[in-house]
Design a protein around this motif. Structure first.
Motif, short mmCIF file in Angstrom:
data_model
loop_
_atom_site.label_atom_id
_atom_site.label_comp_id
_atom_site.label_asym_id
_atom_site.label_seq_id
_atom_site.Cartn_x
_atom_site.Cartn_y
_atom_site.Cartn_z
N THR A 185 0.82 -1.20 0.00
CA THR A 185 0.00 0.00 0.00
C THR A 185 0.86 1.26 0.00
O THR A 185 1.67 1.46 0.90
N LYS A 186 0.68 2.10 -0.99
CA LYS A 186 1.42 3.36 -1.12
C LYS A 186 0.58 4.48 -0.51
O LYS A 186 -0.61 4.60 -0.79
N ILE A 187 1.21 5.29 0.33
CA ILE A 187 0.51 6.38 1.00
C ILE A 187 1.25 7.70 0.77
O ILE A 187 2.48 7.76 0.89
N GLN A 188 0.48 8.74 0.44
CA GLN A 188 1.04 10.07 0.29
C GLN A 188 0.00 11.10 0.72
O GLN A 188 -1.19 10.79 0.78
N SER A 189 0.46 12.31 1.00
CA SER A 189 -0.48 13.34 1.45
C SER A 189 -0.12 14.69 0.86
O SER A 189 1.03 14.99 0.59
N HIS A 190 -1.18 15.49 0.65
CA HIS A 190 -1.05 16.88 0.22
C HIS A 190 -1.75 17.75 1.27
O HIS A 190 -2.81 17.38 1.78
N GLU A 191 -1.15 18.89 1.57
CA GLU A 191 -1.71 19.72 2.64
C GLU A 191 -1.48 21.20 2.36
O GLU A 191 -0.41 21.61 1.93
N VAL A 192 -2.52 21.99 2.61
CA VAL A 192 -2.38 23.45 2.63
C VAL A 192 -2.69 23.89 4.06
O VAL A 192 -3.56 23.31 4.73
N SER A 193 -1.97 24.91 4.53
CA SER A 193 -2.15 25.30 5.92
C SER A 193 -1.86 26.78 6.12
O SER A 193 -1.23 27.44 5.29
N ALA A 194 -2.32 27.29 7.25
CA ALA A 194 -2.04 28.66 7.67
C ALA A 194 -1.82 28.65 9.17
O ALA A 194 -2.46 27.88 9.90
N GLY A 195 -0.88 29.48 9.63
CA GLY A 195 -0.58 29.46 11.05
C GLY A 195 0.18 30.69 11.52
O GLY A 195 0.38 31.65 10.78
N VAL A 196 0.60 30.62 12.79
CA VAL A 196 1.32 31.72 13.43
C VAL A 196 2.60 31.17 14.02
O VAL A 196 2.61 30.12 14.67
N ARG A 197 3.70 31.91 13.80
CA ARG A 197 5.01 31.54 14.34
C ARG A 197 5.47 32.60 15.32
O ARG A 197 5.44 33.79 15.01
N VAL A 198 5.88 32.16 16.51
CA VAL A 198 6.33 33.09 17.57
C VAL A 198 7.75 32.73 17.94
O VAL A 198 8.05 31.59 18.31
N LYS A 199 8.64 33.71 17.87
CA LYS A 199 10.05 33.52 18.15
C LYS A 199 10.40 34.11 19.52
O LYS A 199 9.89 35.15 19.90
N PHE A 200 11.26 33.40 20.26
CA PHE A 200 11.62 33.83 21.61
C PHE A 200 13.05 34.38 21.66
O PHE A 200 13.89 33.98 20.88
#
Length: 200
Positions: A185-200
């Motif tokens: 069984t071959k498995i693959q994924s496609h994804e679109v996303s949005a988010g927030v990045r916080v740097k310390f």
């Protein structure tokens, strides 16, 4: 002359401090939370007939990493929507549920445009787990299976971020991940996303 030189030196150091502070602000540890929509595709060629299925849905991701300035390294965890199917007829039924989870490490390069907008590209090495629960029954026959399999896979990502402040950025991107072959069984994924990045 010595007093004048000292004053000039002190002034130059004072003027250079904000520059060093700004340079340091481009580096540091960060965390990122993303809300994504993914499609996980499975394709099985083990039987006489080709079988394929897919799961589409919400896929949250949490990442933690270090920003070196124009280059980032991050570890992430992503939970994908499950596939759940069932067929029931008289005394026979076929039911299965597949769960998909992935952890990985990404290397990401940010293109410096001298603006708050920064496109990026990257590569990902993932450890992917697929859990299967199945139950099949016919008159005089009953079979159940509960299994978990883990494979290493590779992926690629691209997107763009917008720096709201030196320590906070909005992110939108696309990710492709090849999970590997789980037996036939071959498995693959496609994804679109949005988010927030916080740097310390």
């Amino acid at each position: 002359k010595d007093k004048t030189m000292k004053k000039v030196l002190v002034t130059l150091i004072a003027l250079s401090l904000p520059t060093f502070a700004l340079a340091d602000a481009t580096k540091g540890f960060y965390v990122q939370a993303d809300a994504g929509y993914s499609t996980v595709k499975i394709k099985d060629n083990s039987g006489e007939e080709e079988f394929s299925d897919k799961a589409k849905g919400f896929s949250p991701r949490l990442s933690a990493g270090y920003d070196f300035g124009d280059f980032r390294v991050a570890a992430d965890y992503t939970h994908h929507k499950s596939i759940e199917r069932g067929e029931y007829e008289d005394d026979s039924h076929l039911y299965y549920k597949l769960k998909f989870q992935s952890i990985g490490v990404s290397a990401i390069y940010d293109f410096n445009t001298n603006t708050p907008v920064k496109p990026y590209v990257g590569a990902r090495l993932g450890i992917n787990r697929v859990s299967l629960n199945s139950d099949e029954a016919d008159p005089g026959f009953h079979y159940t299976e509960h299994s978990r399999k883990t494979k290493m896979g590779i992926g690629a990502l691209a997107g763009v971020s917008y720096e709201v402040t030196p320590n906070v950025a909005l992110d939108a991107g696309y990710r492709y991940n090849y999970w590997g072959n789980f037996e036939e069984t071959k498995i693959q994924s496609h994804e679109v996303s949005a988010g927030v990045r916080v740097k310390f």
